[in-house]
Design an enzyme around this catalytic site. Sequence first.
Site, PDB file in Angstrom:
ATOM      1  N   ASP A   1       0.854  -1.179   0.000  1.00 16.86           N
ATOM      2  CA  ASP A   1       0.000   0.000   0.000  1.00 16.86           C
ATOM      3  C   ASP A   1       0.896   1.237   0.000  1.00 16.86           C
ATOM      4  OD1 ASP A   1       0.892   0.346   2.589  1.00 16.86           O
ATOM      5  OD2 ASP A   1      -0.966  -0.300   3.525  1.00 16.86           O
ATOM      6  N   SER A   2       0.309   2.384  -0.138  1.00 17.92           N
ATOM      7  CA  SER A   2       1.087   3.587  -0.400  1.00 17.92           C
ATOM      8  C   SER A   2       1.440   4.394   0.827  1.00 17.92           C
ATOM      9  CB  SER A   2       0.297   4.494  -1.348  1.00 17.92           C
ATOM     10  OG  SER A   2      -0.895   4.931  -0.690  1.00 17.92           O
ATOM     11  N   GLY A   3       0.842   4.063   1.965  1.00 16.00           N
ATOM     12  CA  GLY A   3       0.907   4.939   3.128  1.00 16.00           C
ATOM     13  C   GLY A   3      -0.300   5.837   3.214  1.00 16.00           C
ATOM     14  N   GLY A   4      -1.167   5.772   2.197  1.00 21.58           N
ATOM     15  CA  GLY A   4      -2.352   6.627   2.197  1.00 21.58           C
ATOM     16  C   GLY A   4      -3.317   6.315   3.324  1.00 21.58           C
TER      17      GLY A   4
ATOM     18  N   ASP B   1      -2.985   8.252  -1.725  1.00 22.89           N
ATOM     19  CA  ASP B   1      -4.320   8.843  -1.747  1.00 22.89           C
ATOM     20  C   ASP B   1      -4.662   9.442  -0.389  1.00 22.89           C
ATOM     21  OD1 ASP B   1      -4.379   6.311  -0.524  1.00 22.89           O
ATOM     22  OD2 ASP B   1      -6.529   6.133  -0.843  1.00 22.89           O
TER      23      ASP B   1
ATOM     24  N   GLN C   1     -11.749   6.995  -4.392  1.00 23.73           N
ATOM     25  CA  GLN C   1     -12.285   7.533  -3.144  1.00 23.73           C
ATOM     26  C   GLN C   1     -13.667   8.142  -3.434  1.00 23.73           C
ATOM     27  OE1 GLN C   1     -11.288   7.036  -0.180  1.00 23.73           O
ATOM     28  NE2 GLN C   1      -9.154   6.389  -0.391  1.00 23.73           N
TER      29      GLN C   1
ATOM     30  N   CYS D   1     -11.601 -28.411   7.662  1.00 22.31           N
ATOM     31  CA  CYS D   1     -10.484 -27.526   7.299  1.00 22.31           C
ATOM     32  C   CYS D   1      -9.200 -28.325   7.133  1.00 22.31           C
ATOM     33  CB  CYS D   1     -10.303 -26.451   8.370  1.00 22.31           C
ATOM     34  SG  CYS D   1      -8.920 -25.325   8.043  1.00 22.31           S
TER      35      CYS D   1
ATOM     36  N   CYS E   1      -5.820 -27.659  12.233  1.00 21.25           N
ATOM     37  CA  CYS E   1      -6.981 -28.544  12.310  1.00 21.25           C
ATOM     38  C   CYS E   1      -6.607 -30.006  12.102  1.00 21.25           C
ATOM     39  CB  CYS E   1      -8.034 -28.112  11.294  1.00 21.25           C
ATOM     40  SG  CYS E   1      -8.850 -26.552  11.723  1.00 21.25           S
TER      41      CYS E   1
END
Length: 388
Positions: free
Chosen positions: A95-98, A149, A191, A306, A311
């Site tokens: 991610d960008s840090g936004g 963003d 956004q 599972c 499990c």
Amino acid sequence: MSQPFSFQIQARCTQTRARAGVFETPHGPVETPRFMPVGTLANVKTLTPAQLKDTGAHMVLSNTYHLHLQPGEKIVAAAGGLHRFMGWDGPMLTDSGGFQVFSLSEMRTVAEAGVTFRSPHDGAIIELSPERSIQIQNELGADVIMAFDECPPYPATREEVIAATDRTYRWLKRCIEAHRRTDQALFAIVQGGVYPDLRQDAARKLVELDLPGYAIGGVSVGEPTTLMDKVVRATTPILPEHKPRYLMGVGTYREMAQAIAAGVDLFDCVIPTRLARHGAALVAGERWNLKNAQFREDFAPLDDTCPCYACRNFTRAYIGHLVRAQEILAYTLLSIHNVTELVRFTTRIREAILGDRFPAEFAGWLAPAPQASEGEETAAIADNIKND
């Protein structure tokens, strides 16, 4: 020379907008729809890369802001990039840090040039602009990188959301100019808050820029899940059919199922490992607190359907004992199971789409949640993301 990224749709649901596809990256394919575990600091908490691969995870996330603080992108680059640094050979996204613009609002200042943060470690000033975010991500070396963003909070006025959405668009154009690597796909982020018309306007403008993929951001920040569903359904029809769609920060059963029905392909959330560190297991759509007395003499696996290591080898009683004793192994076993559970949930939906059985098999999850629980659950998710 073939392109390093492509997205192929293999099947479409005949009753919804859901699709099953394959997103090709330089580090391998990602079958969609797919849940992606979050490894904020270049590790999915308590799990080794081998354990992570055994969960069925195809793609893993890391966090630009936090990796910039520790250990720093120069060290990661010197190690050969994020994949080699953390020992994960599959696809990765940063991610960008936004999102930290939202989650660290008490220690940051937003301006047109970028965002100024105060480091939570030593109080030092950190300046993050669109150009700096892309430069850091280029050095980290993930397959997919996100545009910087501004994520508006909930609630926010229409005027505040318009300002953040417009700034996100201007920042995206700067991100595109700053991007230097052809082996990394830059995704745009839509956004627009809880206003469907703003989401649609923003999506139309971003699509014109013809990027490799598109994300829907600014959800799971405290809004009711009905509003999340509304903006997702308003946004996805505008996004390109032949490119992957990513709903950021969402990892609960109902919200993923409904978003897949709207045409979303990728999801991420810290919730499986966050719950594990609190002694909780995700089982058949429920959250079980293994500290509860009912599990003390329960010698069944967490979920006998599972296939995960936890499990196959351990009982509810044993894992509950580890939780009460605060043994680290408890958190590893629960993380293995919880990540496997959410990956399995999305892969079962994928199989249902391929067989055109999705609405029938997942009707319970496609129905709206009880009104009383919606805000509570979404607020809990936002808190989990903020504090992971």
